[in-house]
Design a protein around this motif. Structure first.
Motif, PDB file in Angstrom:
ATOM      1  N   SER B  12      36.424  39.314  47.687  1.00  0.00           N
ATOM      2  CA  SER B  12      36.401  40.696  47.234  1.00  0.00           C
ATOM      3  C   SER B  12      37.413  40.873  46.115  1.00  0.00           C
ATOM      4  N   VAL B  13      37.157  41.861  45.268  1.00  0.00           N
ATOM      5  CA  VAL B  13      38.019  42.123  44.115  1.00  0.00           C
ATOM      6  C   VAL B  13      37.988  43.618  43.828  1.00  0.00           C
ATOM      7  N   GLN B  14      39.088  44.126  43.316  1.00  0.00           N
ATOM      8  CA  GLN B  14      39.124  45.525  42.911  1.00  0.00           C
ATOM      9  C   GLN B  14      38.442  45.675  41.543  1.00  0.00           C
ATOM     10  N   GLU B  15      37.819  46.800  41.384  1.00  0.00           N
ATOM     11  CA  GLU B  15      37.187  47.116  40.105  1.00  0.00           C
ATOM     12  C   GLU B  15      38.205  46.946  38.979  1.00  0.00           C
ATOM     13  N   ALA B  16      37.748  46.362  37.860  1.00  0.00           N
ATOM     14  CA  ALA B  16      38.537  46.134  36.638  1.00  0.00           C
ATOM     15  C   ALA B  16      39.424  44.899  36.719  1.00  0.00           C
ATOM     16  N   GLN B  83      33.068  44.882  37.639  1.00  0.00           N
ATOM     17  CA  GLN B  83      32.379  46.164  37.755  1.00  0.00           C
ATOM     18  C   GLN B  83      31.636  46.235  39.088  1.00  0.00           C
ATOM     19  N   LEU B  84      31.378  47.460  39.544  1.00  0.00           N
ATOM     20  CA  LEU B  84      30.696  47.631  40.823  1.00  0.00           C
ATOM     21  C   LEU B  84      29.350  46.908  40.828  1.00  0.00           C
ATOM     22  N   LEU B 111      30.239  38.204  46.745  1.00  0.00           N
ATOM     23  CA  LEU B 111      31.313  38.922  46.066  1.00  0.00           C
ATOM     24  C   LEU B 111      31.138  40.423  46.241  1.00  0.00           C
ATOM     25  N   SER B 112      32.200  41.068  46.680  1.00  0.00           N
ATOM     26  CA  SER B 112      32.200  42.530  46.795  1.00  0.00           C
ATOM     27  C   SER B 112      33.236  43.085  45.822  1.00  0.00           C
ATOM     28  N   VAL B 113      32.796  44.006  44.970  1.00  0.00           N
ATOM     29  CA  VAL B 113      33.703  44.678  44.050  1.00  0.00           C
ATOM     30  C   VAL B 113      33.986  46.066  44.613  1.00  0.00           C
TER      31      VAL B 113
END
Lengths: 114, 115
Positions: B12-16, B83-84, B111-113
């Protein structure tokens, strides 16, 4: 601009029933293939064809038959469906003269065998 | 036999932010091609990026780039400015040059954004 067309999108079968998954492409691609996708397993090759009249087995061919009578069509047949064949099936094609050419995929068929 | 290994089942990753997905492969061939495919919830398989083994320069497509380490047989995917819409399964794939064209796929990384 159809690309690779698979039908049906969804199918439920009872154990022992037969059916054919249809695949057609309009890009004059010589190479066509069938993959199955199972959770945690990625995509595994079932059968492939490098031209009309030529087919060969992939990694997981048991329980499936194919034929390639025309360049455009590559149907996948399940002669006697089993619960282990519950999966998502993808047909794909490419121009085999250029191995850098990516696979063009259909939108998949979700098959459930009860 | 050739194999493709994706060691991260989920990420998982945060947007941007930037995220890197790992892929290693095993082959004795010198002529081959590598691909990353994206599969969003719609189930469609979408080519993200490709790399020819004989090219030393890493491939780049907009926010997507690869780190191709031929000696280490490693082919990681970097997604910048996540990006989402990048939320998807990502599959690494390999094909031998001169083969019939049969791709070998890894098992995928989900992958989850997050916003």
């Amino acid at each position: 601009n159809a690309g690779v067309t698979q039908t049906p999108k969804f199918q439920v079968l009872k154990t022992g029933q037969s059916m054919t998954l249809q695949c057609a492409q309009d890009m004059n691609h010589e190479y066509m293939s069938w993959y199955r996708q199972d959770p945690g397993m990625g995509l595994r090759l079932i059968h492939y064809s490098v031209g009309a009249g030529i087919t060969d087995q992939g990694e997981v061919p048991n329980g499936y038959n194919v034929s390639r009578s025309t360049t455009e069509d590559f149907p996948l047949r399940l002669l006697s469906a089993a619960p282990s064949q519950t999966s998502v099936y993808f047909c794909a094609s490419t121009n085999k003269k250029n191995y850098n050419s990516p696979l063009h995929f259909g939108n998949g068929t979700r098959l459930t065998v009860t | 036999a050739q194999t493709v290994t994706q060691s991260q089942p989920e990420m998982s990753v945060q947007e941007a932010e930037t995220v890197t997905l790992s892929c290693t492969y095993d082959t004795s061939e010198s002529n081959y091609y590598l691909f990353w495919y994206k599969q969003p919830p719609s189930r469609q398989m979408i080519l993200v990026i490709r790399q020819e083994a004989y090219k030393q320069q890493n491939a780049t497509e907009n926010r997507f780039s690869v780190n191709f380490q031929k000696a280490a047989k490693s082919f990681s995917l970097k997604i910048s400015d996540s990006q989402l819409g990048d939320t998807a399964m990502y599959f690494c794939a390999f094909v031998e040059g001169g083969s019939q064209g049969n791709l070998i796929f890894g098992k995928g990384t989900k992958l989850s954004v997050k916003p």
